[in-house]
Design an enzyme around this catalytic site. Sequence first.
Site, short mmCIF file in Angstrom:
data_model
loop_
_atom_site.label_atom_id
_atom_site.label_comp_id
_atom_site.label_asym_id
_atom_site.label_seq_id
_atom_site.Cartn_x
_atom_site.Cartn_y
_atom_site.Cartn_z
N CYS A 26 5.99 -3.47 15.94
CA CYS A 26 5.45 -2.43 16.82
C CYS A 26 3.98 -2.72 17.06
O CYS A 26 3.21 -2.96 16.13
CB CYS A 26 5.63 -1.05 16.19
SG CYS A 26 7.36 -0.61 15.88
N CYS A 29 3.56 8.74 0.31
CA CYS A 29 4.10 7.86 1.35
C CYS A 29 4.24 6.48 0.73
O CYS A 29 3.24 5.85 0.37
CB CYS A 29 3.16 7.83 2.56
SG CYS A 29 3.68 6.71 3.87
N CYS A 46 6.62 -6.27 7.56
CA CYS A 46 7.65 -5.64 8.40
C CYS A 46 8.06 -6.61 9.50
O CYS A 46 7.24 -7.38 10.00
CB CYS A 46 7.10 -4.35 9.02
SG CYS A 46 8.33 -3.39 9.94
N CYS A 97 -1.08 6.94 9.68
CA CYS A 97 0.12 6.28 10.20
C CYS A 97 -0.24 4.99 10.94
O CYS A 97 -1.14 4.98 11.78
CB CYS A 97 0.86 7.21 11.16
SG CYS A 97 1.71 8.55 10.33
N GLU A 112 0.83 -1.20 0.00
CA GLU A 112 0.00 0.00 0.00
C GLU A 112 0.86 1.26 0.00
O GLU A 112 1.96 1.27 0.57
CB GLU A 112 -0.94 0.02 1.21
CG GLU A 112 -2.02 -1.04 1.13
CD GLU A 112 -3.06 -0.93 2.24
OE1 GLU A 112 -4.12 -1.54 2.09
OE2 GLU A 112 -2.83 -0.22 3.24
N CYS A 114 0.96 -0.85 15.21
CA CYS A 114 1.06 -0.72 13.75
C CYS A 114 0.51 -1.97 13.07
O CYS A 114 0.84 -3.10 13.46
CB CYS A 114 2.52 -0.49 13.34
SG CYS A 114 2.76 -0.30 11.56
#
Length: 358
Positions: free
Chosen positions: A115, A104, A111, A332, A91, A118
């Site tokens: 975190c 962005c 990932c 975010c 994305e 996220c």
Amino acid sequence: MVDIRSATEEEVRAAVVQLGEPAYRAGQIVTWLQQKGAESFDEMTNLPKALREKMKDTFELRCAKKLRRWDSSLDDTSKYLFELNDGETIESVLMHYHHGYSVCISSQVGCKMGCTFCATGMGGFRRNLTPSEMLAQVQAIERDKHIRVSNIVLMGMGEPLDNYDAVLRFLRLVSAESGLNIGMRHISLSTCGVVDRIYDLMQEKLQLTLSVSLHAPNDEIRRKTMPVARRWDMYELLTACRDYEQTTGRRISFEYAMISGVNDSDACAKELAEKLRGTLCHVNLIPVNEVKENQYKRSSRERLERFSDILSRSGIAVTVRRTLGADINASCGQLRQKSFEQTDGSDVISGSDNDRDV
């Protein structure tokens, strides 16, 4: 096969000569690859057909195919779902500001960092993106919207410094005069705190903006939300940031997701101000964006204002980031790899229809 969009002009020139073609063809090819974002060799109509056929046999052209676009009904923000050559999906987000368009982009499929606030890492890590796949996101959005992107933020899916070499090459390509020519001062790179790579980046002395995801004033809170903090504590991270700032002369941007009851107290604000005292920096307070897999809630407006006021009165430059694309999960921490199911033949969805998000 050679990933030709990831190649520099010099590397393209060498490859063209090896094919038995005149060196000047390299300039034409680079224009198609870097400036025009060609998605096939057949688009390169000023090249001889024989050369285009040789290129098909020799080079791989990595692209980002738009599967779906979500347009926010709240602001001029769009989120893209792209499919890569191997079928993986990523994305990206387009944001419109008064100074122009910012994109962005993602640097990895998934990932590793984990975190807890996220969405990206919740599906695990699949692979790193190539420089060409990072570049293709920018080019595909420019093509789709018929715009010129002026700013790039490496804050999408993935940890950029965990894909260091590819990201560095991408930065060189996208800022080259023969490419999109987006200056380093218009590029931001976000890291959750990969300290050894911060030192590597420091040696490059690039004029980009380094954004560090801090999200806590101390190790105790940070380790609960960010596994990377178990590898490098705050002292090591902030020392690296100060060294980076002093070596490059560039101000550090600290990202701080405000989570109600976790890291948003007056005591947290005062401790953070003390930790950052003397550092050339700016703090971005980000109301945490809700992810269905956790129970985090964003801080109240009063808490945000109080936290910001404490930092400001302590001499720390601070802003509260405006939330963009909230109705399309484009903010975010909300980007994730998706499966794509075409349900209605449409590849563009407005924010008001976001319940059809797949």
